[in-house]
Scaffold this active site. Sequence first.
Site, mmCIF file in Angstrom:
data_model
loop_
_atom_site.group_PDB
_atom_site.id
_atom_site.type_symbol
_atom_site.label_atom_id
_atom_site.label_comp_id
_atom_site.label_asym_id
_atom_site.label_seq_id
_atom_site.Cartn_x
_atom_site.Cartn_y
_atom_site.Cartn_z
ATOM 1 N N SER A 1 8.095 4.123 10.251
ATOM 2 C CA SER A 1 8.847 2.886 10.096
ATOM 3 C C SER A 1 9.829 2.776 11.248
ATOM 4 C CB SER A 1 9.617 2.888 8.770
ATOM 5 O OG SER A 1 10.526 1.805 8.706
ATOM 6 N N TYR B 1 15.054 7.605 3.089
ATOM 7 C CA TYR B 1 13.749 7.104 3.539
ATOM 8 C C TYR B 1 13.655 7.165 5.070
ATOM 9 C CZ TYR B 1 10.001 3.645 4.317
ATOM 10 O OH TYR B 1 8.855 2.992 4.716
#
Length: 253
Positions: free
Chosen positions: A141, A154
């Site tokens: 990401s 995350y």
Amino acid sequence: MRGLSNKVAIVTGGGQGIGRAISLRLAEEGAKVAIFDLNPAAGEETATLAGSGAVIKTYQVDVGDYAAVQAAVAAVEADLGPIWLLCNNAGWDKPLAFLKSDQALWDKIIRINLYGPLNTHHAVCPLMVARGGGRVVNIASDAARVGTSDEAVYSACKGGVISFTKSIARELARKGVLLNTVCPGPTNTPMMQSVLGTGDDAIKWKDAMVRGIPLKRMGEPEDYAGMVAFLASEDANFITGQTISVSGGMNMI
């Protein structure tokens, strides 16, 4: 793409969102796709969307369970043949300010987003090494590259995936196993929709994200599938250890 016909590919989280788009694109290129997903019905729906000529088989797998991953990998090799591509796409998050979070949430995020890829690499890469070739494409990401508020753990996991990919790429280069990372930006997926919710606040949050993207739109799952197929193909024979952002120009790093 050259060289994907009849190649066997594992796609974790292939039942929806980005994983579904990747699975469908690989099947379109002629690959035989094994979907690892907690929700087998979603995987079967992906297979239905691919049409009758595609080979997509779903395995119910918790990627955070090492023994389950090992068993599923063995089943794929028995059912479909030698694994050429491992695409680690499965992910999960619950956005929350770090100081308001607790260890139980950290553990769940880490189990899926970091231990999941560790488990699949450990199960699949020895098979690739023994055969002298293979590809791994990890979906990270852009949150890992620039940080994201309310997604600290995350982001840490995805940053770990990037560093891990580079390290294993160095270890396995001489064995013919190439590893790369794709970093999506904000994307219209079921997970994003669950994060955004509904109502005025959701609209404002989405509009704010879009304003930060030069192409002025959210990503769609199909925006990433071609890059994964390329990295899995013969066209990427001289690419390893790279981190590629596919984010509409949001982060020009």
